[in-house]
Design an enzyme around this catalytic site. Structure first.
Site, PDB file in Angstrom:
ATOM      1  N   HIS A  82       0.815  -1.214   0.000  1.00 26.11           N
ATOM      2  CA  HIS A  82       0.000   0.000   0.000  1.00 26.11           C
ATOM      3  C   HIS A  82       0.851   1.267   0.000  1.00 26.11           C
ATOM      4  CE1 HIS A  82       0.091  -0.077   4.549  1.00 26.11           C
ATOM      5  NE2 HIS A  82       0.031   1.229   4.392  1.00 26.11           N
TER       6      HIS A  82
ATOM      7  N   ASP B 284       1.176  -7.698   2.218  1.00 29.57           N
ATOM      8  CA  ASP B 284       1.302  -6.266   1.964  1.00 29.57           C
ATOM      9  C   ASP B 284       2.759  -5.816   1.808  1.00 29.57           C
ATOM     10  OD1 ASP B 284       0.872  -3.555   1.771  1.00 29.57           O
ATOM     11  OD2 ASP B 284      -0.478  -3.437   3.487  1.00 29.57           O
TER      12      ASP B 284
ATOM     13  N   SER C  13       3.955   2.264   8.428  1.00 29.90           N
ATOM     14  CA  SER C  13       3.753   1.237   7.414  1.00 29.90           C
ATOM     15  C   SER C  13       5.031   1.031   6.631  1.00 29.90           C
ATOM     16  CB  SER C  13       2.647   1.644   6.463  1.00 29.90           C
ATOM     17  OG  SER C  13       1.438   1.236   7.004  1.00 29.90           O
TER      18      SER C  13
HETATM   19  N1  ARG Z   1      -4.690   0.595   7.382  1.00 28.91           N
HETATM   20  C1  ARG Z   1      -3.384   0.601   6.814  1.00 28.91           C
HETATM   21  C2  ARG Z   1      -2.745   1.993   7.019  1.00 28.91           C
HETATM   22  O1  ARG Z   1      -3.313   2.824   7.637  1.00 28.91           O
HETATM   23  C3  ARG Z   1      -3.356   0.126   5.407  1.00 28.91           C
HETATM   24  C4  ARG Z   1      -4.031   0.996   4.401  1.00 28.91           C
HETATM   25  C5  ARG Z   1      -4.026   0.528   2.978  1.00 28.91           C
HETATM   26  N2  ARG Z   1      -4.946  -0.537   2.708  1.00 28.91           N
HETATM   27  C6  ARG Z   1      -6.251  -0.387   2.321  1.00 28.91           C
HETATM   28  N3  ARG Z   1      -6.966  -1.451   2.151  1.00 28.91           N
HETATM   29  N4  ARG Z   1      -6.797   0.785   2.071  1.00 28.91           N
HETATM   30  O2  ARG Z   1      -2.072   2.563   6.229  1.00 28.91           O
HETATM   31  N1  ASP Z   2      -1.352   1.404   7.947  1.00 28.73           N
HETATM   32  C1  ASP Z   2      -0.646   2.485   8.589  1.00 28.73           C
HETATM   33  C2  ASP Z   2       0.381   3.151   7.681  1.00 28.73           C
HETATM   34  O1  ASP Z   2       0.221   3.193   6.491  1.00 28.73           O
HETATM   35  C3  ASP Z   2      -0.050   2.043   9.875  1.00 28.73           C
HETATM   36  C4  ASP Z   2      -0.952   2.293  11.022  1.00 28.73           C
HETATM   37  O2  ASP Z   2      -1.691   3.285  11.001  1.00 28.73           O
HETATM   38  O3  ASP Z   2      -0.871   1.517  11.960  1.00 28.73           O
HETATM   39  O4  ASP Z   2       1.328   3.752   8.101  1.00 28.73           O
END
Ligand code: ARG
Ligand code: ASP
Length: 705
Positions: free
Chosen positions: A85, A221, A639
């Site tokens: 991502h 990921d 991330s």
């Molecule tokens: N929750 C994760 C973060 O905050 C991954 C985000 C990307 N993935 C998604 N399905 N939108 O960055």
């Molecule tokens: N998914 C998040 C990021 O892209 C990480 C988090 O918020 O825990 O940095």
């Protein structure tokens, strides 16, 4: 009575300073202070192995990836690992319906096949330094905030420029503890970064937005990039550039982790607000989040409908939806978490303690009263900001109207040319009349209007359907959705163009919305209150540190390099449910559903699973682990961060948090807060067994005990 009991029980967790082992994002340069605790928790290496300016240390392998993720070197030829991502927009950019790397994955089998990504940078920290004294030189107690800022800005420039004089380095100086302390970061910024590999979406984004922020998780990921340089120094893209030889790259452990094992995460957490007062928590959880969530639901419903219809639409909206959905889901978890923890009441309780302690201390006595007054002012106008970004600017239509409006307000004559260029590109990708965008535009404005947030539209309407008809008319009449008309408009002589822009109904509507949300009076009120709050926070946090001299106060995250540590551990999200600490490939097959896009399984992956062809990537039980959770305190920006074991070897790539713990930016609860990491063995398995990109594995340093 029960509620009171719960309150008292959680009050223990929420002392202003860190009261339990797992919370905190620590400064690498000062890690000596954490060394004993980290070693007690299981670490075998030293703080100096992690951060050292005289010798290569782990920090030389850790990178700020782009502007908001982390990456790490895993070979001596500049190979970088990060999340799928984090590389997402670059993978999308290079994808077409014919060469759909997003859907099918991409693997450069030779160096020549690696794809340049203009605009992408990775940043290595060369060294950091406490520059508080220099930055605050000349700052006096009674100074106005703006005078203070002027002195600080001047000092920052002088200190920073001197530090990088005669080098190719860049500097960043950032405030810590709301400006009680300043650190300088001297960085090396690499600008030739190329895409090397990415798994197909149904691996790299398996579970999609449905599984996002959730455990159990089965998302592969990760994506891979490579840094190119000239003479091993940063250089813009050139065919003649050669691969970077990092001072340090990470060793990768094939031993994996087990429940209870020590881990630490080394990366770039973006923003936390650990020390704010109850007003902030209340405003976020109970006022702003609910509005943001509802408005984003409107947008997501429309995009998701469209994406289900065709592959072309899916590519079109993929990046946008990923980012809209990400905040949408996080805020839901955050508000619930704050409620579960009685976050507002906890903060009020802490503030009471502070008031008592500060009663005889003139410098601190009034700080919380003043804070409340300023929050009351902020509260009166804060929703305007939310509505502006989440509703007024929800559609492409209004975003593009804003660009026209900027041409009106800005003498820069190139703005029109740039907009013309971008509009041509826009119409290559998007229809001139986009039913999706139109519906989003119409519904978000109706939403505002129904809540009394768009009084400027009252003049012309009394019912929703009248308003809908007017909005649709604006959409149809504006030059923005008519490429020929827009082209004509943007190439007119300046005077004529300005007149035509002023007359455009979309610009007219945008201007009204802007003037309502950002009237001079509201802006003044907002900025003043906000500046005051920042100043008061500086005093408040200083006071709390005096109030609890034995407590550790980690500085809030500010997109600077930090270390957080904890251990692998499952948790109990609700009654009668326990989540174990790792997931396996078997769970992918359990989730498989050929009818749901997010849960399709790649046939080749299934074959490998059927044959149990896991090689040395299986754990002792013969399972192939996919992801694991641990108690490391992380946030957005972490991330892609390396997750390291007690010996400082790579065991995972951080990519998310568990939904039940997403309030950790404001309140950390060790019972619920877990970071989610990709098990490095699954990542290697995909590169090696699935993609057959053995040459990439060969350049890494794998270790097994
Ligand atoms: N929750 C994760 C973060 O905050 C991954 C985000 C990307 N993935 C998604 N399905 N939108 O960055
Ligand atoms: N998914 C998040 C990021 O892209 C990480 C988090 O918020 O825990 O940095």
């Amino acid at each position: 009575m029960r509620k009171l009991f719960a309150l008292i029980a959680t009050a223990m967790l929420l002392l202003p300073g860190v009261s339990h082992a797992d919370e905190g994002m620590w400064i690498p340069m000062l890690l000596g202070r954490n060394q004993a605790a980290m070693q007690k928790a299981g670490m075998h290496i030293t703080a100096q192995d992690i951060y050292d300016i005289n010798n290569a240390s782990l920090k030389d392998a850790v990178l700020l990836f782009g502007g908001g993720c982390t990456g790490e070197f895993v070979s001596d030829e500049g190979l970088v690992l990060t999340n799928h991502h984090c590389g997402y927009s670059y993978i999308v950019k290079h994808s077409t319906v014919e060469h759909d790397y997003l859907t099918n994955g991409f693997w450069a089998m030779t160096r020549e096949q690696e794809i340049p990504c203009p605009g992408l940078t990775v940043t290595r920290l060369v060294y950091m330094q406490d520059v508080t004294k220099e930055v605050l030189a000349g700052v006096e107690d009674g100074m106005s905030e703006s005078d203070r800022e002027k002195v600080i800005d001047k000092n920052i420039k002088a200190v920073g420029e001197k530090a990088i004089e005669g080098t190719h380095y860049r500097y960043v100086i950032k405030p810590f503890y709301y400006g009680n302390q300043y650190f300088m970061y001297v960085n090396e910024v690499f600008t030739d970064v190329r895409l090397v590999g990415a798994p197909p979406s149904n691996i790299g984004k398996f579970g999609g937005d449905t599984d996002n922020w959730m455990w159990p998780r089965h998302t592969g990921d990760f994506s891979m990039f490579r840094v190119y340089t000239a003479d091993n120094k940063p250089a813009d893209f050139s065919k003649d550039n050669t691969t970077y030889r990092p001072l340090k790259h990470l060793e990768i452990s094939l031993n994996g982790v087990e429940e209870g094992d020590f881990t630490f995460v080394f990366g770039y957490p973006g923003t936390t607000r650990r020390y704010v007062t109850h007003d902030y928590v209340d405003l976020a959880a109970n006022v702003e989040n609910p509005v943001r969530i509802e408005l984003r639901t409107i947008r997501l419903d429309h995009y998701n409908d469209a994406m289900r219809k065709s592959a072309a639409q899916r590519l079109k909206y993929a990046s946008k939806v990923a980012s809209i959905a990400n905040g949408w889901k996080k805020w839901q978890g955050e508000s619930l978490g704050i409620e579960r923890l009685h976050g507002v009441e906890q903060k009020i309780e802490q503030e009471e303690q502070f008031r008592k302690w500060a009663a005889n201390k003139p410098q601190y006595r009034d700080v919380l009263d003043q804070m409340e007054d300023n929050y009351a002012k902020l509260r009166e106008v804060s929703l305007e900001w939310t509505y502006f970004s989440e509703a007024v600017l929800a559609s492409d239509f209004m975003n593009r109207a804003m660009r026209l409006w900027r041409i009106l307000r800005n003498a820069d004559e190139t703005l029109a040319e740039k907009m013309l260029d971008d509009s041509r590109k826009y119409f290559e990708d998007f229809d001139q009349h986009s039913p999706v965008d139109e519906a989003i535009f119409v519904e978000t404005f109706i939403y505002m209007w129904e809540r009394g947030f768009a009084p400027y539209m009252n003049l012309k309407h009394s019912t929703d359907s009248e308003l809908e008809a007017t909005l649709k008319k604006i959409y149809a009449k504006s030059a923005l959705n008519n490429p020929k008309k827009l082209e004509k408009l943007l190439t007119m002589k300046r005077e004529k163009m300005l007149k035509a822009i002023t007359d455009d109904p979309a610009v007219d509507l945008f201007t009204q919305a802007y003037n309502y949300c950002y009237s001079d009076k509201k802006r003044e009120q907002y900025t003043t209150a906000n500046d005051n709050i920042q100043r008061l926070m500086r005093i408040y946090i200083k006071g709390m540190m005096e109030q609890y001299p034995d407590s550790n106060f980690f500085p809030d995250a500010n997109l600077t390099l930090r270390v957080t540590y904890g251990h692998v551990e499952g948790f109990k999200p609700k009654d009668a449910t326990y989540f174990t600490a790792y997931s396996t490939i078997d769970g992918i097959m359990e989730k498989e559903n050929p009818d749901v896009y997010d849960y399709r399984v790649e046939p080749r992956l299934k074959e490998l699973w059927k044959k149990k062809d896991y090689g040395h990537y299986a754990n002792k039980k013969g399972e192939l682990p996919v992801a694991f959770i641990a108690t490391n305190h992380t946030t957005g920006g972490n991330s892609g961060s390396p997750v390291l074991n007690a010996d400082g070897q790579l065991v995972g790539i951080n990519f998310d948090r568990c939904w039940e713990g997403t309030m950790s930016d404001l309140l950390f609860d060790p019972a619920y807060c877990r970071n989610i990491s990709l098990d490095i063995r699954y990542c290697l398995f995909i590169i090696d067994k699935y993609a057959g990109a053995h040459h990439l594995i060969d350049e890494m340093t794998l270790v097994q005990k």
